[in-house]
Enzyme design. Structure first.
Site, mmCIF file in Angstrom:
data_model
loop_
_atom_site.group_PDB
_atom_site.id
_atom_site.type_symbol
_atom_site.label_atom_id
_atom_site.label_comp_id
_atom_site.label_asym_id
_atom_site.label_seq_id
_atom_site.Cartn_x
_atom_site.Cartn_y
_atom_site.Cartn_z
ATOM 1 N N ASP A 147 0.816 -1.207 0.000
ATOM 2 C CA ASP A 147 0.000 0.000 0.000
ATOM 3 C C ASP A 147 0.854 1.263 0.000
ATOM 4 O O ASP A 147 0.499 2.267 -0.618
ATOM 5 C CB ASP A 147 -0.933 0.007 1.215
ATOM 6 C CG ASP A 147 -2.120 -0.938 1.042
ATOM 7 O OD1 ASP A 147 -2.306 -1.466 -0.076
ATOM 8 O OD2 ASP A 147 -2.848 -1.155 2.030
ATOM 9 N N GLY A 148 2.008 1.231 0.694
ATOM 10 C CA GLY A 148 2.885 2.405 0.736
ATOM 11 C C GLY A 148 3.419 2.776 -0.636
ATOM 12 O O GLY A 148 3.485 3.960 -0.992
ATOM 13 N N ASP B 238 -3.471 10.850 4.600
ATOM 14 C CA ASP B 238 -3.660 11.780 5.714
ATOM 15 C C ASP B 238 -2.582 12.845 5.776
ATOM 16 O O ASP B 238 -1.498 12.717 5.195
ATOM 17 C CB ASP B 238 -3.707 11.023 7.047
ATOM 18 C CG ASP B 238 -2.522 10.079 7.249
ATOM 19 O OD1 ASP B 238 -1.385 10.456 6.936
ATOM 20 O OD2 ASP B 238 -2.739 8.947 7.718
ATOM 21 N N SER C 299 -5.704 3.584 14.154
ATOM 22 C CA SER C 299 -4.924 3.236 15.341
ATOM 23 C C SER C 299 -5.055 4.284 16.438
ATOM 24 O O SER C 299 -4.836 3.990 17.616
ATOM 25 C CB SER C 299 -3.443 3.051 14.972
ATOM 26 O OG SER C 299 -2.872 4.259 14.523
ATOM 27 N N GLN D 133 5.230 10.337 4.304
ATOM 28 C CA GLN D 133 6.329 10.342 3.339
ATOM 29 C C GLN D 133 7.064 11.676 3.242
ATOM 30 O O GLN D 133 8.276 11.703 3.053
ATOM 31 C CB GLN D 133 5.792 9.940 1.959
ATOM 32 C CG GLN D 133 5.229 8.520 1.942
ATOM 33 C CD GLN D 133 4.582 8.137 0.626
ATOM 34 O OE1 GLN D 133 4.367 8.978 -0.245
ATOM 35 N NE2 GLN D 133 4.251 6.863 0.461
#
Length: 289
Positions: A79-80, A149, A194, A247
């Site tokens: 996913d990254g 996000d 989370s 990132q």
């Protein structure tokens, strides 16, 4: 909140631009197998230049060339990797297919062994393109876009962060804690989850504002319509750090603001037609186990 449905299809399916997970030269064999699958489906392959150098391939194409010459992009990794590809290709409005090298991802749902069957369906138009909301932000002189996000967090672990929040120029809250997560619906299953934030269906247009370890227990996650402009004014004397999709990192000083609004374009993700988001949640989050 409104959801986005799309019946869009690729105009042509002749050329794929492939980007591999960085710093992973061991996936050369997997790439070779993936390339063969595309060629057998009569789809030409353009390999991104950094990926080519990583695995020792002679010919590679710069990322802009991939976005302008390929009919769609292919992210090979997790996913990254896909998030990075989506952000970099944002201005080109090109759909992205994610091939996952590990277990099932939230965003990448095609495993390498499933690729031949998927490409056969792709050629027949049996797939879908999901439109995912993205957000754009500005802090000081920096402008950026996020797929998951934007996190505003403290500079020092020894102190908490103070932030005043405004909607369309009017103050609605003051936060005091470790920071804030401003998430897209796609990113609701990332850091937002989370930190105790809600899971929001990914085709919804909305912001999720989730405080991180707030000093007051009355500070709760908030879901806001996407047509709002949100501003976060840092009143902490130490300033703050802004992290975009985990990132990119920017520092802002006291009395500076981060302004966030919905981006003018949406990310386009290619998925199996039968892909069910709630089945993914069930498997990834082990609901019911």
């Amino acid at each position: 909140m409104k959801t986005s449905k799309s019946f869009e299809k690729l105009d042509v399916v002749k050329t794929a631009g492939i980007i591999l997970k960085p710093n992973s030269p061991e996936i050369k064999k997997t790439y070779t197998q993936i390339k063969e699958c595309f060629l057998e489906a009569n789809i030409d392959v353009l390999l991104e230049v950094n990926s080519a150098q990583m695995i020792g391939e002679e010919q590679g194409y710069d990322f802009k060339a991939l976005c302008t010459q390929a009919d769609f992009l292919v992210s090979v990794g997790g996913d990254g990797t896909l998030i990075s590809v989506v952000r970099r290709s944002f201005q080109f409005d090109v759909p992205v297919l994610g091939i996952h090298l590990g277990t099932l991802g939230f965003l990448t749902d095609i495993m390498p062994e499933e690729l031949p069957n998927f490409l056969a369906k792709l050629k027949k138009g049996i797939y879908r393109i999901d439109h995912r909301m993205m957000i754009k932000g500005s802090a000081n002189i920096n402008n950026f876009v996020a797929f998951n996000d934007i996190v505003i967090t403290r500079k020092s672990i020894s102190s908490m962060l103070r932030v005043d929040a405004k909607i369309n120029g009017k103050l609605f809250n003051s936060y005091y804690g470790d920071g804030l997560i401003i998430s897209t619906p796609t990113g609701s299953t990332a850091y937002n989850l989370s930190a105790g934030g809600p899971v929001v269906f990914p085709l919804t247009d909305a912001f999720i504002v989730t405080p991180v370890a707030p000093h007051s227990l009355t500070q709760r996650p908030l879901v806001l319509p996407a047509d709002f402009e949100i501003e976060f004014h840092v009143t902490d004397s130490l300033g703050a750090v802004v992290i975009v999709d985990g990132q990119d990192i920017y520092e802002i000083d006291e009395n500076e603001s981060v302004k966030i609004e919905i981006a003018s374009k949406k990310a386009k993700l290619i998925h199996r037609q039968e892909r069910n988001y709630f089945e993914v949640l069930n498997k990834k989050l082990q609901w019911g186990n």
